[in-house]
Design an enzyme around this catalytic site. Sequence first.
Site, short mmCIF file in Angstrom:
data_model
loop_
_atom_site.label_atom_id
_atom_site.label_comp_id
_atom_site.label_asym_id
_atom_site.label_seq_id
_atom_site.Cartn_x
_atom_site.Cartn_y
_atom_site.Cartn_z
N GLY A 14 0.72 -1.23 0.20
CA GLY A 14 0.01 0.20 -0.12
C GLY A 14 0.81 1.23 0.11
O GLY A 14 1.66 1.21 -0.20
N CYS A 15 0.00 2.21 0.43
CA CYS A 15 1.20 3.53 0.80
C CYS A 15 2.47 3.32 1.20
O CYS A 15 2.42 3.05 2.51
CB CYS A 15 0.55 4.45 1.00
N PHE A 16 3.31 4.04 0.09
CA PHE A 16 4.64 3.74 0.91
C PHE A 16 4.96 4.61 2.25
O PHE A 16 6.02 4.81 2.88
CB PHE A 16 5.84 3.88 0.43
#
Length: 180
Positions: A14-16
Amino acid sequence: MDNQKHEKATFAGGCFWCTEALFLELKGVEKVMPGYTGGTVKNPSYEEVCTGTTGHAEAIEIIYNPDLVSYEDLLEVFFGTHDPTTLNRQGADIGTQYRSEVFYHSEAQKKEVENFIQLLNEQNFYGKKVVTKVSAAKEFYPAEDYHQNYYSRNKNQGYCMAVISPKLDKLKKNYKSKLK
């Protein structure tokens, strides 16, 4: 410091911004670099990756000391802090760039992650199958400077407060012994 062992792990979950903030808290993790990997476009920009057409995932590259934190510990935190059963999605973040994928750097890492996923599936840990892809590490492209250490610089930003802070609270509750 120079005689310490260093190994590399690469995860897309997902979002880093989220994954970077979590792994920076772990003992033995020396560096976490958000970036892009797994695709075909060379030197992609954030805007290009967001289109979902580059093949790249938002990912993190972790440099760690295996004497202080094992690859299995990293896998445990990775699988315990995102949903590895949703294809190309983490929460409200949707698209191939948000897929769950482990990029292995050795045959040992490959075997370890495959065994870990098999165990999760055999135990029906999530109530559904793990869809995390397992792939050989490809070239990793560091994200733009404004993505580096994003959470610690933007804790009061809406996304950080709504998504990352609760993940960090869960990490601190469930993985206390692994924290710095």
